[in-house]
Scaffold this active site. Structure first.
Site, mmCIF file in Angstrom:
data_model
loop_
_atom_site.group_PDB
_atom_site.id
_atom_site.type_symbol
_atom_site.label_atom_id
_atom_site.label_comp_id
_atom_site.label_asym_id
_atom_site.label_seq_id
_atom_site.Cartn_x
_atom_site.Cartn_y
_atom_site.Cartn_z
ATOM 1 N N LYS A 45 -17.805 -32.096 -11.651
ATOM 2 C CA LYS A 45 -17.936 -31.012 -12.606
ATOM 3 C C LYS A 45 -18.835 -29.905 -12.070
ATOM 4 O O LYS A 45 -18.816 -28.793 -12.557
ATOM 5 C CB LYS A 45 -18.558 -31.549 -13.908
ATOM 6 C CG LYS A 45 -17.778 -32.591 -14.631
ATOM 7 C CD LYS A 45 -18.627 -33.032 -15.858
ATOM 8 C CE LYS A 45 -18.079 -34.287 -16.471
ATOM 9 N NZ LYS A 45 -18.985 -34.788 -17.542
ATOM 10 N N GLY A 46 -19.651 -30.252 -11.090
ATOM 11 C CA GLY A 46 -20.754 -29.379 -10.679
ATOM 12 C C GLY A 46 -20.391 -27.957 -10.301
ATOM 13 O O GLY A 46 -21.198 -27.049 -10.474
ATOM 14 N N ASP A 102 -20.543 -27.423 -5.358
ATOM 15 C CA ASP A 102 -21.820 -26.948 -5.880
ATOM 16 C C ASP A 102 -22.904 -27.037 -4.821
ATOM 17 O O ASP A 102 -23.605 -26.080 -4.540
ATOM 18 C CB ASP A 102 -22.227 -27.727 -7.153
ATOM 19 C CG ASP A 102 -22.185 -29.248 -6.977
ATOM 20 O OD1 ASP A 102 -21.793 -29.741 -5.893
ATOM 21 O OD2 ASP A 102 -22.556 -29.953 -7.937
ATOM 22 N N ASP A 105 -25.523 -32.011 0.267
ATOM 23 C CA ASP A 105 -26.809 -32.684 0.407
ATOM 24 C C ASP A 105 -26.762 -33.530 1.691
ATOM 25 O O ASP A 105 -26.976 -33.007 2.773
ATOM 26 C CB ASP A 105 -27.028 -33.514 -0.866
ATOM 27 C CG ASP A 105 -28.350 -34.240 -0.932
ATOM 28 O OD1 ASP A 105 -29.275 -33.857 -0.216
ATOM 29 O OD2 ASP A 105 -28.466 -35.204 -1.719
ATOM 30 N N LYS A 133 -28.733 -28.354 1.222
ATOM 31 C CA LYS A 133 -30.036 -28.927 1.574
ATOM 32 C C LYS A 133 -29.892 -29.458 2.991
ATOM 33 O O LYS A 133 -29.711 -30.660 3.199
ATOM 34 C CB LYS A 133 -30.372 -30.097 0.645
ATOM 35 C CG LYS A 133 -30.648 -29.752 -0.790
ATOM 36 C CD LYS A 133 -31.108 -31.040 -1.508
ATOM 37 C CE LYS A 133 -30.778 -31.010 -2.963
ATOM 38 N NZ LYS A 133 -31.060 -32.296 -3.632
ATOM 39 N N VAL A 155 -31.987 -30.195 -8.019
ATOM 40 C CA VAL A 155 -31.804 -28.958 -8.777
ATOM 41 C C VAL A 155 -30.772 -29.131 -9.885
ATOM 42 O O VAL A 155 -29.834 -29.940 -9.768
ATOM 43 C CB VAL A 155 -31.415 -27.771 -7.865
ATOM 44 C CG1 VAL A 155 -32.588 -27.363 -6.991
ATOM 45 C CG2 VAL A 155 -30.187 -28.087 -7.025
ATOM 46 N N ASP A 161 -26.156 -30.862 -12.806
ATOM 47 C CA ASP A 161 -26.746 -31.661 -13.890
ATOM 48 C C ASP A 161 -27.759 -32.671 -13.370
ATOM 49 O O ASP A 161 -27.876 -32.912 -12.169
ATOM 50 C CB ASP A 161 -25.644 -32.445 -14.609
ATOM 51 C CG ASP A 161 -25.137 -33.610 -13.758
ATOM 52 O OD1 ASP A 161 -24.853 -33.400 -12.561
ATOM 53 O OD2 ASP A 161 -25.065 -34.750 -14.269
#
Ligand code: 5GP
Length: 182
Positions: A45-46, A102, A105, A133, A155, A161
């Site tokens: 969903k991000g 989104d 990482d 990141k 974040v 979320d």
């Protein structure tokens, strides 16, 4: 601006995000100017808010589609195992595909997606992530368009979320470490 008490600090405010999204859209529009219709594939969903803003800023013909993943995360800790739980409506074979994420990482998720999509023989395949990141990368995965480099903090906001909360904050903020650390 009312900031929830779980928030440590705002990293990127609305204007900063909007400005960078405009720049990314201009760059993508220029890069795909000669290509047949671009297919944006948003990762739910991000990426849903980033996808909506980015797609509305593109000046080229494009289609939008979505996928959803299950990442077997434990709170804020990714286990590295990824599974596709919802696929695109349209076939990606022979299309110019841009995956819209989104955040990258460790890189496991995007690495999985690029391998999965490459196997379907798109005309071209690139990735765009609003956030990265880089310091946490475990897999050397190519990200063609990056909105912002951010430090190693969890974040939330602008689609991102924590336990399905904070997604609709208009800014991107670092969560207080005691909220997600274990
Ligand atoms: P990776 O596989 O690159 O480690 O993780 C990618 C996914 O982990 C992202 O799509 C996102 O769902 C989640 N993720 C990683 N870092 C953050 C973060 O700081 N905040 C949020 N909300 N999600 C994150």
């Amino acid at each position: 601006m009312r900031v929830p008490s779980s928030i440590e600090r705002v990293l990127l405010d609305e204007e900063t995000i909007a400005g960078r999204v405009r720049e990314l859209a201009a760059q993508i529009s220029a890069d795909y100017d000669d290509a047949d219709a671009l297919m944006l594939v948003g990762v739910l969903k991000g990426a849903f808010i980033f996808m909506a803003d980015l797609s509305r800023r593109l000046t080229i013909v494009h289609h939008v589609d979505f996928i959803a993943l299950s990442s077997y995360s434990r709170g804020a800790t990714s286990t590295g195992a990824v599974r596709l739980i919802m696929d695109t409506r349209a076939s990606v074979t022979g299309r110019h595909v841009l995956i819209v994420e989104d955040i990258v990482d460790t890189g496991y998720t995007l690495d999985y997606l690029l391998r999965n999509f490459r196997a379907r023989e798109p005309a071209s395949l690139r990735a765009c992530a609003l956030l990265s990141k880089s310091a946490r990368r475990q897999v050397d995965v190519p990200v063609d368009y990056v909105g912002f480099e951010i430090p190693d903090v969890w974040v939330v906001g602008y689609g991102l979320d924590y336990a399905d909360r904070f997604r609709t904050l208009p800014y991107i903020a670092a969560l207080k470490r005691e909220v997600y650390a274990r």
